[in-house]
Write a protein that holds these residues in place. Structure first.
Motif, mmCIF file in Angstrom:
data_model
loop_
_atom_site.group_PDB
_atom_site.id
_atom_site.type_symbol
_atom_site.label_atom_id
_atom_site.label_comp_id
_atom_site.label_asym_id
_atom_site.label_seq_id
_atom_site.Cartn_x
_atom_site.Cartn_y
_atom_site.Cartn_z
ATOM 1 N N VAL A 1 -3.778 13.443 -5.143
ATOM 2 C CA VAL A 1 -3.680 12.243 -5.985
ATOM 3 C C VAL A 1 -2.214 11.950 -6.298
ATOM 4 O O VAL A 1 -1.784 10.784 -6.261
ATOM 5 C CB VAL A 1 -4.514 12.407 -7.283
ATOM 6 N N GLU A 2 -1.429 12.991 -6.573
ATOM 7 C CA GLU A 2 0.009 12.784 -6.805
ATOM 8 C C GLU A 2 0.682 12.208 -5.555
ATOM 9 O O GLU A 2 1.528 11.312 -5.655
ATOM 10 C CB GLU A 2 0.673 14.104 -7.197
ATOM 11 N N ALA A 3 0.302 12.719 -4.374
ATOM 12 C CA ALA A 3 0.861 12.192 -3.124
ATOM 13 C C ALA A 3 0.450 10.734 -2.936
ATOM 14 O O ALA A 3 1.259 9.903 -2.500
ATOM 15 C CB ALA A 3 0.395 13.044 -1.944
ATOM 16 N N TRP A 4 -0.797 10.407 -3.273
ATOM 17 C CA TRP A 4 -1.272 9.014 -3.200
ATOM 18 C C TRP A 4 -0.394 8.120 -4.073
ATOM 19 O O TRP A 4 0.030 7.041 -3.636
ATOM 20 C CB TRP A 4 -2.724 8.928 -3.645
ATOM 21 N N ASN A 5 -0.128 8.564 -5.281
ATOM 22 C CA ASN A 5 0.678 7.756 -6.191
ATOM 23 C C ASN A 5 2.109 7.574 -5.678
ATOM 24 O O ASN A 5 2.690 6.499 -5.820
ATOM 25 C CB ASN A 5 0.684 8.380 -7.591
ATOM 26 N N MET A 6 2.679 8.616 -5.053
ATOM 27 C CA MET A 6 4.015 8.483 -4.471
ATOM 28 C C MET A 6 4.003 7.488 -3.309
ATOM 29 O O MET A 6 4.921 6.669 -3.167
ATOM 30 C CB MET A 6 4.514 9.853 -3.990
ATOM 31 N N LYS A 7 2.974 7.541 -2.484
ATOM 32 C CA LYS A 7 2.872 6.599 -1.364
ATOM 33 C C LYS A 7 2.693 5.171 -1.884
ATOM 34 O O LYS A 7 3.222 4.219 -1.306
ATOM 35 C CB LYS A 7 1.707 6.989 -0.452
ATOM 36 N N THR A 8 1.934 5.043 -2.973
ATOM 37 C CA THR A 8 1.744 3.721 -3.579
ATOM 38 C C THR A 8 3.076 3.176 -4.085
ATOM 39 O O THR A 8 3.378 1.989 -3.916
ATOM 40 C CB THR A 8 0.709 3.789 -4.714
ATOM 41 N N GLU A 9 3.891 4.051 -4.700
ATOM 42 C CA GLU A 9 5.224 3.628 -5.144
ATOM 43 C C GLU A 9 6.071 3.181 -3.953
ATOM 44 O O GLU A 9 6.822 2.214 -4.035
ATOM 45 C CB GLU A 9 5.928 4.758 -5.893
ATOM 46 N N GLY A 10 5.940 3.914 -2.831
ATOM 47 C CA GLY A 10 6.664 3.524 -1.619
ATOM 48 C C GLY A 10 6.223 2.163 -1.124
ATOM 49 O O GLY A 10 7.051 1.336 -0.707
ATOM 50 N N LEU A 11 4.919 1.895 -1.155
ATOM 51 C CA LEU A 11 4.400 0.591 -0.729
ATOM 52 C C LEU A 11 4.917 -0.513 -1.649
ATOM 53 O O LEU A 11 5.326 -1.580 -1.186
ATOM 54 C CB LEU A 11 2.875 0.605 -0.711
ATOM 55 N N ILE A 12 4.935 -0.249 -2.948
ATOM 56 C CA ILE A 12 5.445 -1.253 -3.892
ATOM 57 C C ILE A 12 6.920 -1.533 -3.614
ATOM 58 O O ILE A 12 7.367 -2.689 -3.629
ATOM 59 C CB ILE A 12 5.226 -0.788 -5.352
ATOM 60 N N GLY A 13 7.675 -0.467 -3.325
ATOM 61 C CA GLY A 13 9.092 -0.648 -2.971
ATOM 62 C C GLY A 13 9.249 -1.477 -1.712
ATOM 63 O O GLY A 13 10.126 -2.355 -1.630
#
Length: 197
Positions: free
Chosen positions: A135-147
Motif C-alpha cells: 500500500v505504501e508503494a502504491w501511494n508512492m507510485k500515485t505520487e509519481g503519477l500526480i507529478g
C-alpha cells in the motif's frame, strides 16, 4: 539472584530447625507445622497470582485480537472497494490518445499495527506487513503519477511517463487485490460494503 535468595532462605530454615532440634526438641513439631503451613500459603498465593496474571493476559490478548480483526475487516473492505472502483479519470494526451488513470491514496495503518502486534501467527503477520508495504508503494507510485500529470504536456516523454505510471499502478492494483483476497480468506475477515466519497 532468585536462586541465591532461595538458597539463603533454605539455609536459614535448616539452621533454625537444627538449633530447635538441639536445644528445644519439644518445639520442633509445632515449628515444622508452622513452616510447612507458611510455605504452602506462599506457594498457593504465588500460583494463584501467576494463574490470574496469565488469565488476564490471555483475555487481554484475545480482546486485542478481536479488536484488530474487526478493524482489519473495515480497512480491508475499504481498500478492496477503492481498488475495485472503476477508473477515476481519463487523460487525453497530445496525440489524442486517452488513458484511464486511478488517483487515490490508500490507508494501511491497522494492517501495519496488527502485523507488528504479535497477536497473530507468523504467516498472517507477514502477509499484513507485506500488504502494508505494498500500500505504501502504491501511494508512492500515485505520487509519481500526480507529478507526471502536473508536468507540462509539451515536455519530452510526457505521454510515455503517464502511460508507464498508469500501467504500473494497474499491475500493482491486481497484486494488492490478490493480497487482500488472501488475507480476507485466511483470517476470515468480514467484507463490508464501503461507500466512496
Amino acid at each position: 539472584m532468585k536462586y541465591i535468595s532461595l538458597a539463603i532462605g533454605i539455609t536459614i530454615l535448616l539452621a533454625y530447625s537444627m538449633a530447635l532440634w538441639k536445644w528445644k526438641r519439644s518445639e520442633i513439631l509445632p515449628w515444622f507445622h508452622t513452616a510447612c503451613a507458611t510455605v504452602a500459603s506462599i506457594l498457593i498465593g504465588a500460583f494463584t497470582a501467576i494463574a490470574l496474571f496469565d488469565y488476564q493476559e490471555s483475555s487481554k490478548q484475545e480482546a486485542d485480537r478481536a479488536r484488530y480483526h474487526a478493524l482489519l475487516s473495515v480497512e480491508i473492505s475499504g481498500i478492496r472497494a477503492h481498488l475495485l472502483k472503476p477508473t477515476g479519470a481519463t487523460v487525453e494526451l497530445d496525440n489524442l490518445e486517452n488513458i484511464d488513470i486511478r488517483v487515490m491514496h490508500l490507508r494501511a495503518e491497522v494492517l501495519r499495527d496488527a502485523g507488528r502486534s504479535g497477536l497473530f501467527d507468523i504467516q498472517q503477520s507477514q502477509q499484513m506487513l507485506e500488504l502494508a508495504q505494498s500500500v505504501e508503494a502504491w501511494n508512492m507510485k500515485t505520487e509519481g503519477l500526480i507529478g507526471a500529470l502536473n508536468a507540462q504536456s509539451g515536455q519530452p516523454q510526457y505521454g510515455a511517463r503517464i502511460r508507464w505510471y498508469s500501467s504500473n499502478l494497474e499491475s500493482s492494483r491486481e497484486g494488492l487485490l490478490e493480497g487482500v483476497r488472501w488475507l480476507s480468506q485466511n483470517m476470515e475477515l468480514e467484507n463490508y460494503p464501503a461507500k466512496m466519497y
